[in-house]
Design a protein around this motif. Sequence first.
Motif, PDB file in Angstrom:
ATOM      1  N   PRO A  11     -53.995  24.318   4.794  1.00  0.00           N
ATOM      2  CA  PRO A  11     -53.887  24.622   6.225  1.00  0.00           C
ATOM      3  C   PRO A  11     -53.238  25.992   6.413  1.00  0.00           C
ATOM      4  N   LEU A  12     -53.652  26.707   7.451  1.00  0.00           N
ATOM      5  CA  LEU A  12     -53.184  28.069   7.704  1.00  0.00           C
ATOM      6  C   LEU A  12     -52.382  28.110   8.991  1.00  0.00           C
ATOM      7  N   TYR A  13     -51.217  28.765   8.933  1.00  0.00           N
ATOM      8  CA  TYR A  13     -50.393  28.993  10.112  1.00  0.00           C
ATOM      9  C   TYR A  13     -50.078  30.480  10.175  1.00  0.00           C
ATOM     10  N   LYS A  14     -50.397  31.120  11.311  1.00  0.00           N
ATOM     11  CA  LYS A  14     -50.204  32.558  11.460  1.00  0.00           C
ATOM     12  C   LYS A  14     -48.881  32.852  12.163  1.00  0.00           C
ATOM     13  N   LEU A  15     -48.115  33.791  11.599  1.00  0.00           N
ATOM     14  CA  LEU A  15     -46.817  34.194  12.135  1.00  0.00           C
ATOM     15  C   LEU A  15     -46.886  35.620  12.656  1.00  0.00           C
ATOM     16  N   ASP A  16     -46.164  35.911  13.733  1.00  0.00           N
ATOM     17  CA  ASP A  16     -46.075  37.290  14.212  1.00  0.00           C
ATOM     18  C   ASP A  16     -45.169  38.115  13.315  1.00  0.00           C
ATOM     19  N   THR A  17     -44.094  37.519  12.853  1.00  0.00           N
ATOM     20  CA  THR A  17     -43.158  38.215  11.974  1.00  0.00           C
ATOM     21  C   THR A  17     -42.506  37.205  11.044  1.00  0.00           C
ATOM     22  N   SER A  18     -42.109  37.662   9.886  1.00  0.00           N
ATOM     23  CA  SER A  18     -41.416  36.820   8.911  1.00  0.00           C
ATOM     24  C   SER A  18     -40.327  37.667   8.267  1.00  0.00           C
ATOM     25  N   SER A  19     -39.684  37.128   7.256  1.00  0.00           N
ATOM     26  CA  SER A  19     -38.638  37.888   6.579  1.00  0.00           C
ATOM     27  C   SER A  19     -39.214  39.094   5.839  1.00  0.00           C
ATOM     28  N   GLU A  20     -40.507  39.114   5.599  1.00  0.00           N
ATOM     29  CA  GLU A  20     -41.139  40.260   4.935  1.00  0.00           C
ATOM     30  C   GLU A  20     -41.310  41.453   5.870  1.00  0.00           C
ATOM     31  N   SER A  21     -41.342  41.204   7.188  1.00  0.00           N
ATOM     32  CA  SER A  21     -41.598  42.302   8.111  1.00  0.00           C
ATOM     33  C   SER A  21     -40.520  42.485   9.175  1.00  0.00           C
ATOM     34  N   HIS A  22     -39.596  41.555   9.308  1.00  0.00           N
ATOM     35  CA  HIS A  22     -38.575  41.671  10.345  1.00  0.00           C
ATOM     36  C   HIS A  22     -37.575  42.769   9.978  1.00  0.00           C
TER      37      HIS A  22
END
Length: 84
Positions: A44-55
């Motif tokens: 299953p796929l869940y799309k995030l606007d931001t995560s610890s990789e980009s915040h």
Amino acid sequence: MKSGIHPNYREVCFVDLSNSQQFVIRSCVNTRESIKLDDGRELPLYKLDTSSESHPFYTGTQKSVDNMGGRVEKFRNRYARTAK
């Protein structure tokens, strides 16, 4: 234990939309889409606007803006001329 009250934990692929970073963790989030990974698994796929990789806080690119005093100080500076 009661049956039917526990969440359905499963592996879910989360994708950071700002930099396309993917990571797989166990979650019970509801999803509508799925993704096929390089190793052949379909998750299953869940799309995030931001995560610890980009915040900015976690990447170290956060900028601190130092305000010149607080609200009270701004008020006093603004109306100091009219009080005299």
